[in-house]
Structures are given as C-alpha cells and as structure tokens.
Design a protein around this motif. Structure first.
Motif, PDB file in Angstrom:
ATOM      1  N   GLU A  10       0.823  -1.211   0.000  1.00 10.46           N
ATOM      2  CA  GLU A  10       0.000   0.000   0.000  1.00 10.46           C
ATOM      3  C   GLU A  10       0.856   1.260   0.000  1.00 10.46           C
TER       4      GLU A  10
ATOM      5  N   LYS B 167      -1.980   3.536  -2.290  1.00 13.52           N
ATOM      6  CA  LYS B 167      -3.409   3.218  -2.241  1.00 13.52           C
ATOM      7  C   LYS B 167      -3.626   2.032  -1.332  1.00 13.52           C
ATOM      8  N   THR B 168      -4.849   1.885  -0.838  1.00 12.86           N
ATOM      9  CA  THR B 168      -5.189   0.700  -0.069  1.00 12.86           C
ATOM     10  C   THR B 168      -5.388  -0.476  -1.019  1.00 12.86           C
TER      11      THR B 168
ATOM     12  N   TYR C 204      -7.944  -2.260  -1.255  1.00 14.79           N
ATOM     13  CA  TYR C 204      -9.289  -2.179  -1.833  1.00 14.79           C
ATOM     14  C   TYR C 204      -9.334  -1.192  -2.991  1.00 14.79           C
ATOM     15  N   GLN C 205      -8.591  -0.088  -2.885  1.00 13.86           N
ATOM     16  CA  GLN C 205      -8.498   0.855  -4.006  1.00 13.86           C
ATOM     17  C   GLN C 205      -7.749   0.231  -5.179  1.00 13.86           C
ATOM     18  N   LEU C 206      -6.690  -0.522  -4.863  1.00 15.00           N
ATOM     19  CA  LEU C 206      -5.955  -1.220  -5.923  1.00 15.00           C
ATOM     20  C   LEU C 206      -6.857  -2.175  -6.679  1.00 15.00           C
ATOM     21  N   LYS C 207      -7.656  -2.922  -5.932  1.00 15.81           N
ATOM     22  CA  LYS C 207      -8.567  -3.870  -6.571  1.00 15.81           C
ATOM     23  C   LYS C 207      -9.542  -3.138  -7.493  1.00 15.81           C
ATOM     24  N   ASP C 208     -10.071  -2.008  -7.024  1.00 16.40           N
ATOM     25  CA  ASP C 208     -11.008  -1.241  -7.856  1.00 16.40           C
ATOM     26  C   ASP C 208     -10.328  -0.760  -9.131  1.00 16.40           C
ATOM     27  N   ASP C 209      -9.064  -0.322  -9.000  1.00 14.91           N
ATOM     28  CA  ASP C 209      -8.327   0.158 -10.174  1.00 14.91           C
ATOM     29  C   ASP C 209      -7.996  -0.979 -11.139  1.00 14.91           C
ATOM     30  N   GLN C 210      -7.635  -2.131 -10.592  1.00 16.05           N
ATOM     31  CA  GLN C 210      -7.142  -3.231 -11.406  1.00 16.05           C
ATOM     32  C   GLN C 210      -8.239  -4.102 -11.990  1.00 16.05           C
ATOM     33  N   ARG C 211      -9.403  -4.107 -11.372  1.00 13.95           N
ATOM     34  CA  ARG C 211     -10.472  -5.034 -11.773  1.00 13.95           C
ATOM     35  C   ARG C 211     -10.804  -4.959 -13.272  1.00 13.95           C
TER      36      ARG C 211
END
Length: 463
Positions: free
Chosen positions: A121, A126-127, A129-136
C-alpha cells in the motif's frame, strides 16, 4: 508475428502479468509528467504511461527486452482490447466471482513480492481495496482476451510434417544452444516424530505463550530466536494471510488465525504439513489478516527414518519387479502433496517436466550425480522446503546433454513452437477480418516508430 523462437513469447508472457502492475508504478510516477492517449480501440484507450510502465516493470524484473519492446507492447495492448471486445460481443462467459478470484491471487502475489500489505500500500499509494477497484477492469479485460484467443485457436493442431517443415525453415545459425535438461521424479515419505518428541515441542510452545503473555519477552523476539520458518523469522514472525489461500496454509492454520481476536495468542496448533504453530493475530480486515507466528518442527530420529527407508525399500522392489509403475507407486505411497495435482516429477515454471539442474534441490543433485537414465535410487534422506526430514526414492527418467536444438532430441519443444506459430497465423487472419469492424486510432508518432501498427487503424483522422 513470428519474431523469434523464445524471446518475444517469453517477454509477452511476462508482460501479461507486468501490464497489470502499471498502477503500482503509476503510484510512484514523478509529478509533472504529462500523460497522453496513444491508442483507442472502441471505447477503450491506451495511455503512453501504460507502455512506459510495462517496460520499466519488465526491466526491474530482469526480463530480457526485445529491441522493439514499445512496439511489441503497443501491438499486444491493441490485440488484447480487440479480443476482449469481441468476447463481449460473443457473450463469452466470465463471472464476477472468477474475476475476483484472479484479482485476489494477484494481490496475494504482490503482497508476497513487497513483503507485506502495508509495504504494498505504501508503494502503490493506495489501499488494497483501491488497488482492486483500479485493477479489476484490467484483469477482466485480460481474462476475456485470453478466453477469446483460446476460442479462436481451439481447433488448431499440428502434424509431424508441419513440425519438420517449421524446423527446416529456421536458419541454422539461429538455432538455440540448449542446456542439459532432466526429467526427475520422486517418491517421498515424511515420517512423523515420536509422540514423546511432539509432546515435548507442544509443551515448549505452551511455555512460549506464557512468557509472551506475562511480558517476560515479546512475540517478535521469540520468533527471531526459536522459529524454524526462514520466511518470517527475521521479520519477527510477521505474515499477511488471506482466508482463501489454502494452497499455502493448512486449513487448521487459517481457521485458527481468523478465529483469534486482535492481540490474542493461540494454543499450539499442529499441522501435518509443517509442524507446530503459535499464532497471534495482529489485525484483520475482511478475509485478510496480519499475523505473527512461531513454527517449530518436531525432529524425527534415526529410528523413524530407518522405518521409512525399509518401507521405500519394499516400494523400490515392487517397481523393479514390474509389479507397479513408478508413477502409480508415487500416487499410492508418496507423502508429497504436489503428486495428486501435478504428478511425481519436478516441474519447470511453465509446467514442463524438463528442468535444468538448478531447479533441483542440493540433496537431489547429489543423489543423481552418478545415476544413469532409467535408474531408481535407493532410499535417501533429505530435508524438504519446510525443514522437515524425510526419505525418498529418486527416478532419473531422462537426461539430455548440452546441444544445439534438433528434431531428434527436442521434437516436443519444436512441436510446441510450431503450434504456437500456426495459432498466431490463424489469430492474425482472424484479427485482419475483425479490424474493420472496430473504431481504432493510433498515435501518429507511434505508427512512425512502429510501422506494423498502421494495419490496425480504421480511420484516417489520426491524432
């Protein structure tokens, strides 16, 4: 798209993973750098930073880059978006659960790469969870692209005549020189320690728990002093774990770690695969937790190892008397958990059973040094990756000497290369038909530097 025997293929394989890491690199990007769109496919864009970051990540990972790396990456990005869009047109199934599963796997790999969730992070800014949102979206696009490609080339096969013709077209001075490769199998027995030894270790760990809870010492200090887990000992036993990561941790370990409250220390937990754990939960967010642990491996004595050797002597006799094959004996007797899913042979990173000598552990190298192809060793002692002592039979199935690639010794490799080229040709024809059905723009400077990108443009507007 045949740009070499190995280099481009291996680079693109790494690129598929590295491209998903561009967000991490962007988190560290210098302020003031102006980004720009250098490609458009339908409603999807390709940024200049996507290409630059993929190259930077590849270099940091030690990948050997082709001289035209930016062009290769740009073309791959265009192809991936065409394939993904076509997959959506064709309603190729991909569930949200499958995307999330792949996303979780990526995040766990990043955490292992950076050492902890906190480090990840911090690097990304980023957290998780933010990484997941960006990468999804990126992960979903890649998965759709892969499935569409597999659909397009699913019926492509190769004949021996085609393999021979492919090989004969390779210039002699371009044939790679291959290292010696081996196929090595093993049947492993990991005898348990005696009950007296296990009881002794259990009681020692109860003592650790009391020392920590009384304030006589800290978990970190004890982990550094007594833990037998090399992966976490120097970090004071710290790990980031995920509830779904059952391939790495025993179910009993995970269930204990997630049942604890923050700061709570477990009773000693027995794992047949590893040994005894003492676990402290530090914090938890959903299915992710930060824990500390101490591992102790109950030592086996010569008595237990001697019994295991006698068992493997009997197994060896069965194999040599043709009562059972080596492979079937491994499935029946081996304590190696990988046998059930991957078979008894040591595997290369690409899943092949052909490995170079540096893929083998030191004990195995020492065992096979005087063996001939077809030999089955006597039972020999060894220590596995988890530090547990065991006994195994080692089978040398095949061995090649260092040599220039040829049809006799390397038919399977050449056939794979020929098949990949044939699939690429089929995919190229398919792409050529699909390009006119999409709105595609490529930056003028990119087409000047990479003329091969001109074929993708479906508009003369440029930008």
């Amino acid at each position: 798209m045949n740009k070499g025997l190995f280099s481009v293929k291996s680079f693109l394989t790494a690129f598929c993973t590295l491209f998903a890491l561009t967000v991490l690199a962007q988190g560290q990007a210098q302020k003031g750098v102006v980004d720009k769109i250098i490609g458009v496919v339908g409603d999807r864009i390709i940024l200049q930073s996507d290409i630059q970051n993929a190259i930077a990540d590849a270099m940091r990972s030690g990948e050997k880059l082709p001289s035209n790396a930016p062009c290769v990456i740009m073309e791959h990005a265009i192809l991936q978006k065409i394939l993904a869009l076509q997959a959506e047109r064709d309603s190729i199934p991909l569930t949200d659960e499958e995307v999330e599963s792949q996303m979780d796997l990526r995040v766990r790999n990043w955490i292992m790469q950076f050492g902890s969730q906190a480090e990840l992070e911090e690097v990304a800014g980023k957290t998780v969870y933010q990484l997941k949102d960006d990468q999804r979206p990126m992960i979903k696009e890649q998965m759709l692209s892969d499935r569409m490609r597999n659909k397009v080339v699913s019926d492509v096969h190769i004949t021996p005549t085609e393999v021979k013709a492919y090989f004969e077209k390779i210039p002699k001075d371009s044939l790679p020189f291959l290292e010696s490769e081996l196929e090595v199998g093993q049947i492993v027995l990991l005898p348990p320690a005696s009950k007296d030894v296990e009881d002794y270790i259990y009681n020692e760990m109860l003592g650790y728990k009391k020392q920590i809870e009384s304030g006589a010492t800290t978990f970190e200090a004890l982990a550094k002093r007594v833990s037998e887990d090399p992966g976490s000992r120097e970090r004071g036993g710290t790990y980031e774990v995920n509830r779904s990561d059952k391939s790495t941790w025993d179910p009993v370990f995970l269930s204990t770690a997630f049942r604890l409250k923050a700061g709570e220390i477990s009773l000693p937990v027995k794992s047949n695969r590893f040994g005894y754990f003492l676990i402290q939960q530090v914090s938890r967010r959903g299915d992710a937790a930060r824990i500390k642990m101490i591992l102790r491996i109950p030592p086996v004595t010569e008595n237990e190892l001697s019994v295991a050797k006698k068992t493997l002597d009997s197994v060896r006799a069965e194999i040599e008397n043709k009562k059972i094959s080596f492979k079937d004996a491994a499935y029946k007797y081996s304590d190696d958990e990988n046998v059930k899913n991957y078979g008894p042979y040591v595997l290369n990173r690409d899943g092949s059973t052909y490995v170079t000598i540096d893929a083998l552990d030191k004990d195995m190298v020492n065992t096979i040094k005087d063996m001939k192809v077809g030999d089955l060793s006597k039972p020999v002692e060894f220590t596995n990756d988890q530090g547990k002592k065991g006994v195994r039979l080692v089978y040398l199935k095949s061995k090649t000497e260092p040599h220039r690639m040829n049809l006799v010794d390397d038919y399977a490799k050449i056939a794979d290369l020929a098949l990949e080229q044939k699939k690429a040709e089929v995919l190229d024809k398919w792409i050529s038909k699909k390009i006119p059905t999409y709105y595609i723009l490529v930056d003028k400077q990119a087409t000047q530097e990479c003329p091969e990108l001109n074929k993708y443009e479906t508009t003369d507007k440029g930008f």
